[in-house]
Structure formats: C-alpha cells, structure tokens
Design a protein around this motif. Structure first.
Motif, PDB file in Angstrom:
ATOM      1  N   GLN A  33     -10.468   1.663   0.700  1.00 49.92           N
ATOM      2  CA  GLN A  33      -8.909   2.213   0.953  1.00 49.92           C
ATOM      3  C   GLN A  33      -8.505   1.464   1.256  1.00 49.92           C
ATOM      4  OE1 GLN A  33     -12.065   1.857   3.957  1.00 49.92           O
ATOM      5  NE2 GLN A  33     -12.170   3.879   2.824  1.00 49.92           N
ATOM      6  N   GLU A  53     -13.257   7.723   2.721  1.00 46.79           N
ATOM      7  CA  GLU A  53     -12.399   8.685   2.427  1.00 46.79           C
ATOM      8  C   GLU A  53     -13.164  10.024   2.694  1.00 46.79           C
ATOM      9  OE1 GLU A  53     -14.163   6.079   0.652  1.00 46.79           O
ATOM     10  OE2 GLU A  53     -12.386   5.482  -0.011  1.00 46.79           O
ATOM     11  N   GLU A  65       0.762  -0.795  -0.130  1.00 48.62           N
ATOM     12  CA  GLU A  65      -0.094   0.031   0.336  1.00 48.62           C
ATOM     13  C   GLU A  65       0.920   1.831   0.132  1.00 48.62           C
ATOM     14  OE1 GLU A  65      -3.095   0.275  -0.974  1.00 48.62           O
ATOM     15  OE2 GLU A  65      -3.374  -1.859   0.037  1.00 48.62           O
ATOM     16  N   THR A  93      -0.845  11.932  11.377  1.00 47.60           N
ATOM     17  CA  THR A  93      -1.080  11.042   9.876  1.00 47.60           C
ATOM     18  C   THR A  93       0.373  11.135   9.776  1.00 47.60           C
ATOM     19  OG1 THR A  93      -3.037  13.059   9.543  1.00 47.60           O
ATOM     20  CG2 THR A  93      -1.496  12.251   7.952  1.00 47.60           C
ATOM     21  N   PRO A 148       3.028   8.524   6.220  1.00 45.63           N
ATOM     22  CA  PRO A 148       2.887   7.824   5.222  1.00 45.63           C
ATOM     23  C   PRO A 148       2.711   6.749   5.872  1.00 45.63           C
ATOM     24  CG  PRO A 148       4.460   8.915   5.310  1.00 45.63           C
ATOM     25  CD  PRO A 148       3.956   9.296   6.334  1.00 45.63           C
ATOM     26  N   PHE A 149       1.488   5.629   5.120  1.00 46.37           N
ATOM     27  CA  PHE A 149       0.888   3.984   5.324  1.00 46.37           C
ATOM     28  C   PHE A 149       2.328   2.991   5.512  1.00 46.37           C
ATOM     29  CE2 PHE A 149      -0.224  -0.058   4.846  1.00 46.37           C
ATOM     30  CZ  PHE A 149      -0.630  -0.222   5.833  1.00 46.37           C
ATOM     31  N   SER A 164      -9.009   2.530  10.029  1.00 45.44           N
ATOM     32  CA  SER A 164      -9.307   2.526   9.311  1.00 45.44           C
ATOM     33  C   SER A 164     -10.179   3.537   9.184  1.00 45.44           C
ATOM     34  CB  SER A 164      -8.600   1.805   8.074  1.00 45.44           C
ATOM     35  OG  SER A 164      -9.997   1.007   8.174  1.00 45.44           O
ATOM     36  N   LYS A 203       0.933   6.221   0.638  1.00 55.08           N
ATOM     37  CA  LYS A 203      -0.682   6.697   1.557  1.00 55.08           C
ATOM     38  C   LYS A 203      -0.516   7.314   2.391  1.00 55.08           C
ATOM     39  CE  LYS A 203      -4.195   3.900   0.606  1.00 55.08           C
ATOM     40  NZ  LYS A 203      -4.677   3.185   0.065  1.00 55.08           N
ATOM     41  N   ALA A 204      -1.257   8.242   2.730  1.00 53.23           N
ATOM     42  CA  ALA A 204      -1.220   8.950   4.273  1.00 53.23           C
ATOM     43  C   ALA A 204      -2.577   8.289   4.867  1.00 53.23           C
ATOM     44  CB  ALA A 204      -1.564  10.262   3.782  1.00 53.23           C
ATOM     45  N   VAL A 205      -2.239   8.251   6.464  1.00 57.96           N
ATOM     46  CA  VAL A 205      -3.189   7.470   6.988  1.00 57.96           C
ATOM     47  C   VAL A 205      -3.016   8.736   8.240  1.00 57.96           C
ATOM     48  CG1 VAL A 205      -3.396   4.877   6.713  1.00 57.96           C
ATOM     49  CG2 VAL A 205      -1.706   6.016   8.107  1.00 57.96           C
TER      50      VAL A 205
END
Length: 310
Positions: A119, A107, A48, A74, A76-77, A104, A51-53
C-alpha cells in the motif's frame, strides 16, 4: 485504582527471554532504517502523493468503536497528512478541531491484508522490520497515522505484534488477559473508554483491573503479546507501524480473517457451544438454572484456567 506498573524497557537482544513470559516490553535501540530520520509530515506527503486513503474522522479526541462516534471519509493522502498534523483546520468534515486516524487496509479489505510494502511502497523502503519471527509467520504490517491527542478504544488482538513508533510520542495503557472479567467486554473491545477517569459507579469491577503503562518515543518498539488489552493515546502527531505475526500454528486462525482480529477458530467454536449451553439452561426454573450455571463455571475453572493465574 490499583497502582500503575510500568512496562519493562530493554534492548532488542533481551526479547527472546522476555517473550517467554508473555508480557509486554518496550524495546530500545532497535535499528529501524531511515524512517526515524525522514518521516516528517512534508516527506510523507511528497513520498506517497495524492493516492486516496480511507480514514476515521472524529469530532472528539476519544474514539469509540462500539458507539461508532466517528465517520469514515476518503482523502488524498497528502491532504490527510496535512490535516492530521495541524491542530485547527480551515477545511474539515465535522469541526475545526476534529481528529484524524489512518489504519491502512489491503487493496480489497475483504480479501487482502494490510502490508506497507504493497500500500505504501515508497515509504516501505525506509523502514526495517525487526527480524524476530520466521517469514511464514508474518501476517500484516499496518501503517498508522494519528492526530495529536487522539485516543483509541481498549481492545485485544489475537496475534503477537510489534508497535513501532516511528515519529511522535504515544502513551499506551495495557491490561493482562487475566483481567478480562473486569473490563466490561463487548467482543474484543472494552466499554470503558476513559481509562484515566472511569465511571466506577457504572463499571465497579474496573477497580480490580491492574493497569500497566508505558510511553513510546520515536524509535521505540513495544512488543504486545496476543490477548493483552491496550489503549493508545497519541500525545503528538505521529506515525507508527504495527507488525503482526502468527504466534500459533496457521491452522488455528480463521482463513478468511484479513484484519487479524477474529478469535482463533477453536475459541470461536467454544463460544458458540457455550451460547447453546446457556440457551438450554433457559428451559429450567431459576433455582435450577442458577445451580447448574455455577456448576458450569466450576467445571470451566477446573478444566481450562491456568494454575498460575491470580
């Protein structure tokens, strides 16, 4: 403390019979797909990417949603996974041994539900959700990652769900809905954080709550019926997926609830009516207020309590 009762473990094929009893059960030998073999920390990071989480970060191991003893950050994953998998951090927000937790979100969390297929589409291809409910009953699939040693607050959910332990180990402590009077609730959450060493001077009624306990290994699935309280400890870095479905007809749930944690609309209305009734009692002198409050309790017990409750 009352004796600890273990949650029953059984094959998936026995779930239909056990579900009618509205009790938790650990399901063994469920076919979950390639996720149980693939989902190492390194595989997750590659699958993955950056992507920002949005995550929870806590300086201590016991997270409390009531006091908010954590911060939202926040990352990066791939960086998040790396940090969640390590015990000490060279880069951190609060402390070098801080704990990380991902739950999670959709959006737009105000409008969209959590769905691993949307997601985390790459990882979603690896997992096979047990086909236990009709497709129209599906509500959400929540992807979760926890640092080793992290403990989440005791709470209940309003929908049935499967807690799928893909990797790592968890200990889950559960309490029956009938023990709600002993759990010192604030909304859907218990004020008692340390369920292993509770402060009985502060929470004396907690002695009456019957504790159920189970340990989840990689590949296990815990069925948690709606309204059962649960407290989860990640004994190892691990990945899980919660799948929630509508046990009641769709019309019973709040249409604007994207998290799946709002009480059924009829229950919410009843609580609002109760609050108005209690407000009305305040107009009476103490002796009368006490008398009519007791009559109200007796009326509720007579009209609404289950006959098979203890």
């Amino acid at each position: 403390r009352p004796p600890v009762s273990s949650v029953c473990a059984c094959p998936f094929s026995h779930l239909a019979r056990l579900r009618r009893q509205r009790r938790p059960v650990v399901l063994k030998g469920v076919e979950l797909g390639a996720c149980t073999r693939r989902w190492s920390a390194e595989y997750l990071r590659r699958a993955e990417g950056a992507k920002a989480v949005k995550i929870h970060v806590s300086a201590g191991p016991r997270m409390d949603f009531l006091s908010k003893n954590f911060v939202y950050r926040t990352l990066p994953f791939d960086i998040f996974v790396q940090r969640a998998a390590e015990a000490k951090h060279t880069e951190y927000f609060l402390s070098e041994d801080e704990k990380y937790y991902l739950r999670s979100l959709g959006e737009d969390p105000r409008q969209d539900i959590a769905d691993i297929r949307k997601q985390f589409p790459v990882l979603a291809e690896d997992i096979q959700i047990p086909e236990y409910f009709e497709k129209e009953q599906f509500f959400s699939s929540v992807f979760r990652i926890s640092s080793a040693g992290l403990q989440l607050w005791t709470h209940y959910d309003v929908m049935d769900n499967f807690l799928i332990q893909v990797t790592g180990k968890k200990r889950v402590v559960l309490y029956s809905p009938q023990d709600a009077p002993y759990l010192y609730l604030s909304g859907s959450k218990s004020e008692v954080l340390d369920v292993d060493n509770p402060d009985f001077e502060k929470y004396p009624l907690f002695l009456k709550a019957k504790r159920y306990e189970c340990y989840l290994e990689a590949g296990d699935v815990l069925f948690i019926p709606a309204l059962w309280f649960h407290n989860v400890i990640s004994e190892e870095f691990g990945v899980g997926v919660n799948v929630f479905w509508k046990h009641l007809p769709s019309k019973c749930y709040d249409k604007n609830d994207t998290y799946g944690n709002k009480d059924p609309t009829a229950a919410s209305r009843a609580m609002q009516i109760l609050d108005r009734a209690l407000k009305a009692l305040e107009e009476l002198p103490e002796e009368y207020r006490d008398f009519y409050a007791r009559r109200m309790v007796l009326r509720i017990q007579e009209k609404a309590y289950r006959t098979d409750c203890k």
